[in-house]
Design a protein around this motif. Structure first.
Motif, PDB file in Angstrom:
ATOM      1  N   GLY A   1       3.719  11.478 -41.020  1.00 32.91           N
ATOM      2  CA  GLY A   1       2.890  11.330 -42.217  1.00 32.91           C
ATOM      3  C   GLY A   1       1.758  12.344 -42.286  1.00 32.91           C
ATOM      4  N   PHE A   2       1.165  12.434 -43.464  1.00 29.24           N
ATOM      5  CA  PHE A   2       0.016  13.324 -43.680  1.00 29.24           C
ATOM      6  C   PHE A   2      -1.162  12.842 -42.843  1.00 29.24           C
ATOM      7  CE2 PHE A   2       2.217  13.432 -47.920  1.00 29.24           C
ATOM      8  CZ  PHE A   2       2.650  14.746 -47.853  1.00 29.24           C
ATOM      9  N   ARG A   3      -2.002  13.820 -42.401  1.00 30.85           N
ATOM     10  CA  ARG A   3      -3.169  13.500 -41.595  1.00 30.85           C
ATOM     11  C   ARG A   3      -4.332  14.408 -41.959  1.00 30.85           C
ATOM     12  NH1 ARG A   3       0.310  15.055 -37.658  1.00 30.85           N
ATOM     13  NH2 ARG A   3      -1.278  16.329 -36.680  1.00 30.85           N
ATOM     14  N   VAL A   4      -5.536  13.860 -41.823  1.00 31.82           N
ATOM     15  CA  VAL A   4      -6.769  14.645 -41.893  1.00 31.82           C
ATOM     16  C   VAL A   4      -7.645  14.211 -40.723  1.00 31.82           C
ATOM     17  CG1 VAL A   4      -6.722  15.048 -44.396  1.00 31.82           C
ATOM     18  CG2 VAL A   4      -7.880  13.009 -43.502  1.00 31.82           C
ATOM     19  N   ASP A   5      -8.631  15.016 -40.397  1.00 34.71           N
ATOM     20  CA  ASP A   5      -9.440  14.788 -39.212  1.00 34.71           C
ATOM     21  C   ASP A   5     -10.919  14.658 -39.587  1.00 34.71           C
ATOM     22  OD1 ASP A   5     -11.096  15.922 -36.764  1.00 34.71           O
ATOM     23  OD2 ASP A   5      -9.133  15.278 -35.986  1.00 34.71           O
ATOM     24  N   TYR A   6     -11.605  13.743 -38.928  1.00 39.62           N
ATOM     25  CA  TYR A   6     -13.018  13.492 -39.212  1.00 39.62           C
ATOM     26  C   TYR A   6     -13.914  14.696 -38.942  1.00 39.62           C
ATOM     27  CZ  TYR A   6     -14.333  13.048 -34.267  1.00 39.62           C
ATOM     28  OH  TYR A   6     -14.595  13.303 -32.947  1.00 39.62           O
ATOM     29  N   ARG A   7     -13.444  15.658 -38.178  1.00 35.96           N
ATOM     30  CA  ARG A   7     -14.250  16.846 -37.887  1.00 35.96           C
ATOM     31  C   ARG A   7     -14.179  17.885 -39.001  1.00 35.96           C
ATOM     32  NH1 ARG A   7     -11.659  16.672 -32.013  1.00 35.96           N
ATOM     33  NH2 ARG A   7      -9.928  16.449 -33.442  1.00 35.96           N
ATOM     34  N   MET A   8     -13.282  17.693 -39.966  1.00 39.50           N
ATOM     35  CA  MET A   8     -13.188  18.625 -41.088  1.00 39.50           C
ATOM     36  C   MET A   8     -14.406  18.434 -41.999  1.00 39.50           C
ATOM     37  SD  MET A   8      -9.136  17.945 -41.899  1.00 39.50           S
ATOM     38  CE  MET A   8      -8.831  19.269 -43.067  1.00 39.50           C
ATOM     39  N   SER A   9     -14.863  19.516 -42.596  1.00 44.03           N
ATOM     40  CA  SER A   9     -15.975  19.416 -43.549  1.00 44.03           C
ATOM     41  C   SER A   9     -15.472  18.743 -44.833  1.00 44.03           C
ATOM     42  CB  SER A   9     -16.507  20.815 -43.881  1.00 44.03           C
ATOM     43  OG  SER A   9     -15.554  21.522 -44.669  1.00 44.03           O
ATOM     44  N   GLY A  10     -16.397  18.341 -45.672  1.00 46.88           N
ATOM     45  CA  GLY A  10     -16.018  17.751 -46.951  1.00 46.88           C
ATOM     46  C   GLY A  10     -15.154  18.696 -47.771  1.00 46.88           C
ATOM     47  N   GLU A  11     -15.493  19.973 -47.746  1.00 43.31           N
ATOM     48  CA  GLU A  11     -14.722  20.982 -48.482  1.00 43.31           C
ATOM     49  C   GLU A  11     -13.322  21.139 -47.893  1.00 43.31           C
ATOM     50  OE1 GLU A  11     -13.591  23.722 -51.280  1.00 43.31           O
ATOM     51  OE2 GLU A  11     -15.445  22.553 -51.323  1.00 43.31           O
ATOM     52  N   GLU A  12     -13.225  21.163 -46.567  1.00 43.48           N
ATOM     53  CA  GLU A  12     -11.913  21.270 -45.920  1.00 43.48           C
ATOM     54  C   GLU A  12     -11.041  20.042 -46.218  1.00 43.48           C
ATOM     55  OE1 GLU A  12     -12.763  23.872 -41.897  1.00 43.48           O
ATOM     56  OE2 GLU A  12     -13.530  21.813 -41.973  1.00 43.48           O
TER      57      GLU A  12
END
Length: 173
Positions: free
Chosen positions: A147-158
């Protein structure tokens, strides 16, 4: 015309920091939700999405059926400038998919794999995005699922760019 994408964003563990040692008993205490620290990058993501006409943004979060959790979550959102964002409060333990429309592309950003798996079982157009917050994902079930994933360390823009890319891929499908 481009398809509008419904973005449903969980609160606990996504917008608000979830304590790795917190128990259900801790979370049921008065003041718990009101005093949660903020994942500032996720709040920035919400603001970016609200400015993009290609997205409908809904905060979708579970609440205990008590006399304070709902109000505390509303106050928490208001204090972060999100008090006017469309919000859906789901009774704790119930599937979030039971509380949303079943049309179009529906993305759920959540930190709990169980919620994401239930979401995707809702059918065509339902896609989960795992918010890896530094304390979840220890069993690897969502990663194994692909599945799709994002990470808490990414900036709001990222985070916003990643969500845009996912939505673009799904719109094109």
């Amino acid at each position: 015309m481009e398809k509008k994408v419904n973005i449903y964003i969980d609160m606990d563990g996504v917008q608000a920091v979830y304590g790795s040692e917190d128990t259900v008993e801790t979370m049921e205490q008065r003041g718990y939700f009101l005093n949660r620290p903020v994942h500032h990058n996720t709040i920035q993501l919400v603001r970016h999405l609200l400015q993009d006409e290609g997205f409908r943004v809904v905060i979708l979060t579970a609440v205990f059926q008590d006399d304070h959790s709902l109000e505390e979550k509303q106050r928490w959102l208001k204090a972060r400038g999100l008090g006017n964002v469309e919000t859906c409060f789901v009774p704790c333990g119930e599937s979030k998919g039971n509380y949303v429309e079943h049309q179009g592309i529906n993305l759920l950003i959540d930190d709990f794999s169980k919620n994401l798996f239930e979401w995707e079982k809702e059918g065509t157009g339902f896609y989960g995005i795992k918010f890896e917050n530094g304390i979840n994902g220890t069993k690897g079930t969502w990663r194994a699922h692909g599945g799709f994933r994002v990470d808490y360390r990414m900036s709001g823009e990222e985070l916003y760019q990643k969500i845009q890319a996912i939505a673009g891929k799904l719109r094109a499908a």
